[in-house]
Design an enzyme around this catalytic site. Structure first.
Site, PDB file in Angstrom:
ATOM      1  N   GLU A 188       0.830  -1.203   0.000  1.00 35.60           N
ATOM      2  CA  GLU A 188       0.000   0.000   0.000  1.00 35.60           C
ATOM      3  C   GLU A 188       0.869   1.259   0.000  1.00 35.60           C
ATOM      4  OE1 GLU A 188      -2.382  -0.209   3.466  1.00 35.60           O
ATOM      5  OE2 GLU A 188      -3.403  -2.048   2.869  1.00 35.60           O
ATOM      6  N   ARG A 200       3.764  19.698   6.517  1.00 35.27           N
ATOM      7  CA  ARG A 200       4.744  18.681   6.893  1.00 35.27           C
ATOM      8  C   ARG A 200       5.997  19.241   7.587  1.00 35.27           C
ATOM      9  NH1 ARG A 200       7.193  15.727   3.770  1.00 35.27           N
ATOM     10  NH2 ARG A 200       7.013  13.776   4.917  1.00 35.27           N
ATOM     11  N   CYS A 251      -0.152  33.599  10.327  1.00 35.41           N
ATOM     12  CA  CYS A 251       0.078  34.333  11.569  1.00 35.41           C
ATOM     13  C   CYS A 251       0.351  33.355  12.703  1.00 35.41           C
ATOM     14  CB  CYS A 251      -1.136  35.209  11.884  1.00 35.41           C
ATOM     15  SG  CYS A 251      -0.810  36.388  13.202  1.00 35.41           S
ATOM     16  N   TYR A 311       0.697  14.190   1.002  1.00 33.83           N
ATOM     17  CA  TYR A 311       0.357  14.851   2.262  1.00 33.83           C
ATOM     18  C   TYR A 311       0.614  16.351   2.198  1.00 33.83           C
ATOM     19  CZ  TYR A 311       0.440   9.970   3.482  1.00 33.83           C
ATOM     20  OH  TYR A 311       0.202   8.620   3.475  1.00 33.83           O
TER      21      TYR A 311
END
Length: 411
Positions: free
Chosen positions: A268, A307, A338, A366
């Protein structure tokens, strides 16, 4: 991404022209790179019956999913919504596996109703499954092998403290449920983690799963999950797919002979298939000279690529507006959110000016899937390049997209 006469290209597409045509920030995916990674995995396991089940949580853009289907890849989903997108992208139910992780049982029922294969990760859900379906619906079980692997504890899932999977020590309880409800267990699944540097981890996991599987006589599939390491910079360690394929294939054949018949070997991969295909292009809003360092403030941030802040992930950065031989300068690259919003620190880049375009590499996995509207910022457009043609596969958001489901109360 290649350089020709000091211009950057993805396939035959000039990246500065892409940014001009579609605006920034902009996600761009190289379909040729996705195809290359799919073929590399297929070639590595050509000696056994192997199936790729793309872990689509890495990138759920429906056109990326359609490309995966075209390339002969099946799909692993982790929510009914991902399942619905996969069906809409053209996958048939028998190509889809739904891997649950502590979900409500009605999600499992929803996916069973669509005839996708269910993968269960806890004893409570397994018992409910048995009570409702008995042996009428096949099911996989996710095992936690108690082997640690992954580039960061947050993406390590197979260790003994992990929330994922049924602990391998609970095999007797699994066997009791199988006997009680005549469960039709057709596969054993595990996923150790992401960014696994050492192929030995997969070999060690294989030994555990092969031994565990011997007590389940009706198996069709062994699913080893994903987690292959990709290169984030020049010289970076990555999984030696050829070596891994040879080692796992040999031990899998040996297991099948001992088991008494041939099974399918599943993987996978998510990040492995799409990470290197993706680039996040952003414009330099401001060059900020501080006494101790110079900052490049971009028109993107953790709202589009979380990430670096979430995993301390490294993403190589290229100034695609400047010549490769331009004078270099050290920068910290930061976002416009911010909040502390570091993208990269201490990077040597061609000297930048406001308006320059930076390419943040390894952004295909991601990136957009973890993006948000934090600070009420719009999420970027997405472009997929395939066979030298650029396709807009997601429009840039507007204020109306942010407001659509909000309700203005009349006080």
């Amino acid at each position: 991404m290649t350089v020709r006469e000091d211009r950057y290209f993805i396939q035959n597409q000039d990246v500065l022209e892409l940014c001009q045509n579609y605006g920034t920030p902009l996600y761009v995916y190289d379909g040729a790179k996705i195809e290359e990674k799919v073929n590399a995995l297929k070639d590595a396991f050509s000696g056994v019956k192997m199936k790729i089940k793309y872990a689509c949580k890495a990138n759920t853009n429906i056109s990326v999913l359609k490309l995966m289907n075209k390339l002969g890849v099946d799909i692993d989903v982790v929510s009914p919504q991902e399942m619905a997108i996969a069906l809409k992208a053209g996958f048939s139910p028998n190509q889809i596996t739904y891997t649950s992780s502590g979900v409500s049982f009605d999600e499992i029922e929803e996916c069973v109703a669509e005839n996708v294969l269910i993968n269960i990760d806890n004893l409570s859900s397994l018992e409910k499954f048995g009570q409702k379906y008995g042996n009428s619906v096949p099911v996989l079980i996710r095992i936690r092998p108690n082997i640690e692997g992954g580039g960061n504890l947050k993406i390590s899932t197979g260790h003994k403290e992990s929330k994922f999977g049924i602990a391998i020590e609970q095999k007797p309880a699994i066997l009791d449920l199988i006997q009680k409800y005549d469960l039709n267990i057709v596969g054993i699944h595990q996923h150790t983690g992401s960014d696994i540097k050492d192929g030995k981890t997969f070999v060690n996991v294989a030994k555990v799963i092969f031994e565990f599987a011997m007590d389940f006589p009706n198996l069709k599939y062994l699913d080893f999950g994903g987690g292959f390491k990709v290169a984030y910079k020049k010289g970076d360690i990555e999984t030696d797919m050829k070596d891994l394929g040879e080692k796992i294939s040999a031990s899998f054949k040996e297991f099948c002979q001992k088991y008494g018949r041939n099974l399918e070997l599943w993987f996978e991969p998510g990040k492995y298939l799409v990470s290197e295909s993706g680039y996040l292009f952003a414009q330099v809003n401001v060059v900020k000279e501080n006494p101790t360092k110079t900052l490049l403030g971009l028109n993107t941030g953790l709202n589009h690529l979380i990430r670096p802040m979430m995993y301390d992930a490294f993403h190589d950065i290229v100034n695609v507006s400047q010549h490769t031989e331009s004078p270099k300068k050290m920068y910290d690259v930061v976002g416009y959110i911010c909040e502390t919003d570091d993208i990269a620190k201490g990077r040597e880049l061609p000297e930048a000016a406001e308006g320059d375009i930076l390419a943040i590499k390894n952004a295909g996995a991601y990136g957009f899937t973890m993006a948000s509207n934090y600070n009420a910022r719009f999420r970027p457009a997405e472009v997929l390049i395939y066979e030298n043609k650029a396709h807009l596969v997601r429009k840039r958001e507007t204020l109306q997209d942010i407001l659509t489901n909000q309700v203005l109360v009349d006080f």
